[in-house]
Enzyme design. Structure first.
Site, mmCIF file in Angstrom:
data_model
loop_
_atom_site.group_PDB
_atom_site.id
_atom_site.type_symbol
_atom_site.label_atom_id
_atom_site.label_comp_id
_atom_site.label_asym_id
_atom_site.label_seq_id
_atom_site.Cartn_x
_atom_site.Cartn_y
_atom_site.Cartn_z
ATOM 1 N N ASP A 15 1.601 -5.386 2.071
ATOM 2 C CA ASP A 15 1.310 -4.251 2.942
ATOM 3 C C ASP A 15 2.448 -3.233 2.746
ATOM 4 O OD1 ASP A 15 0.360 -2.804 5.369
ATOM 5 O OD2 ASP A 15 2.265 -3.527 6.173
ATOM 6 N N TYR A 17 3.403 -0.025 5.110
ATOM 7 C CA TYR A 17 4.157 0.498 6.263
ATOM 8 C C TYR A 17 4.643 -0.634 7.175
ATOM 9 C CZ TYR A 17 1.881 4.787 4.734
ATOM 10 O OH TYR A 17 1.420 5.835 3.981
ATOM 11 N N ARG A 45 2.430 5.853 16.279
ATOM 12 C CA ARG A 45 2.019 4.751 15.402
ATOM 13 C C ARG A 45 0.850 3.972 16.029
ATOM 14 N NH1 ARG A 45 1.625 1.882 10.746
ATOM 15 N NH2 ARG A 45 2.670 -0.105 10.649
ATOM 16 N N SER A 122 -2.822 -0.989 1.083
ATOM 17 C CA SER A 122 -2.434 -0.241 2.282
ATOM 18 C C SER A 122 -3.574 0.623 2.798
ATOM 19 C CB SER A 122 -1.237 0.658 1.935
ATOM 20 O OG SER A 122 -0.923 1.498 3.012
HETATM 21 C C1 2OP Z 1 -0.580 -0.361 5.827
HETATM 22 O O1 2OP Z 1 0.328 -0.053 5.027
HETATM 23 C C2 2OP Z 1 -0.972 0.412 8.119
HETATM 24 O O2 2OP Z 1 0.941 -0.859 7.583
HETATM 25 C C3 2OP Z 1 -0.357 -0.623 7.306
HETATM 26 O O3 2OP Z 1 -1.738 -0.479 5.473
#
Ligand code: 2OP
Length: 229
Positions: A15, A17, A45, A122
């Site tokens: 992932d 974020y 967020r 992501s």
């Molecule tokens: C992402 O990078 C939202 O953290 C999440 O998909």
């Protein structure tokens, strides 16, 4: 798959974020516009996540950049903050310039040296992620950056996790998905991936009925678990 040593995966999927990139930088960017930057950025967020889930459920896709902008509109109204156009641009720009956590590059380097195939999956767009990955000097570690744009829906929708087996030919459970986000632990497990939770903050797991297969404090812990002999 050697589940005892946690080796033998066909690939590792990260992932972005909160897992590779430090969203704490958003709080710092909000310092200039509100006296409560932590609460302001945390609502931003939370709304970003809420809108991505709502749009997936409603089958009403808008890309993650638009959602992030809509969430900023909400939070500025909620806080009664008037943003000058340059301040708004600066806050949105902060999402394109998030720094990686300090443990990320050394860990990717070890995994790369051990011939691990790695992907990013992501909710962000290529336009948001590619420059950030490049700027952090991490592009060389990844076979691909897979995003929600392909399926027009967001994690934790099962459809987006299934993209990973198009890029690495393997069964879902032969891929290790690494995330710091609780909804993403549940979504990835529901989709059949093997999941490592990165618990950087010590917060409890969201009780959504799915447990990660392993938990580490940061990516150094992941390397120790995967490459221990
Ligand atoms: C992402 O990078 C939202 O953290 C999440 O998909």
């Amino acid at each position: 798959m050697g589940s005892e040593t946690f080796g033998g995966f066909q690939g590792i999927v990260f992932d972005a974020y909160g897992t590779l990139f430090d969203v704490g930088a958003i709080t710092r960017a909000c310092e200039g516009v509100t006296g409560e930057p932590a609460a302001f950025s945390s609502l931003w967020r939370a709304k970003q996540l809420e809108y991505s889930v709502l749009r997936t459920v409603m089958d009403c896709y808008a890309d993650f950049g638009e959602i992030t902008s809509d969430a900023l509109d909400y939070v500025t109204s909620a806080y009664g903050v008037e943003l000058a156009p340059y301040e708004r641009r600066r806050l949105m720009q902060a999402w394109l310039e998030l720094p990686p956590y300090p443990d990320v590059e050394p860990a990717l380097d070890h995994l790369d040296a051990a011939n691990q195939r790695m992907l990013i999956l992501s909710n962000g767009t290529r336009q948001m992620l590619d420059p950030m990955v490049e700027r952090a000097g991490l592009a060389r570690y990844f076979l691909a950056v897979l995003t929600s744009e392909r399926v027009q829906s967001f994690k934790p929708d099962v459809a987006i996790y299934q993209l990973v087996t198009e890029r690495i030919y393997a069964r879902m459970n032969e891929l290790l998905f690494v995330t710091a986000n609780g909804f993403d632990v549940a979504g990835a497990k529901a989709a059949g991936l093997t999941v490592c939770r990165v618990n950087r903050t010590g917060l409890p797991l969201d009780p959504l009925g799915f447990e990660p297969d392993m938990v580490v404090r940061d990516l150094t812990g992941l390397v120790d678990a995967l490459l221990a002999d």
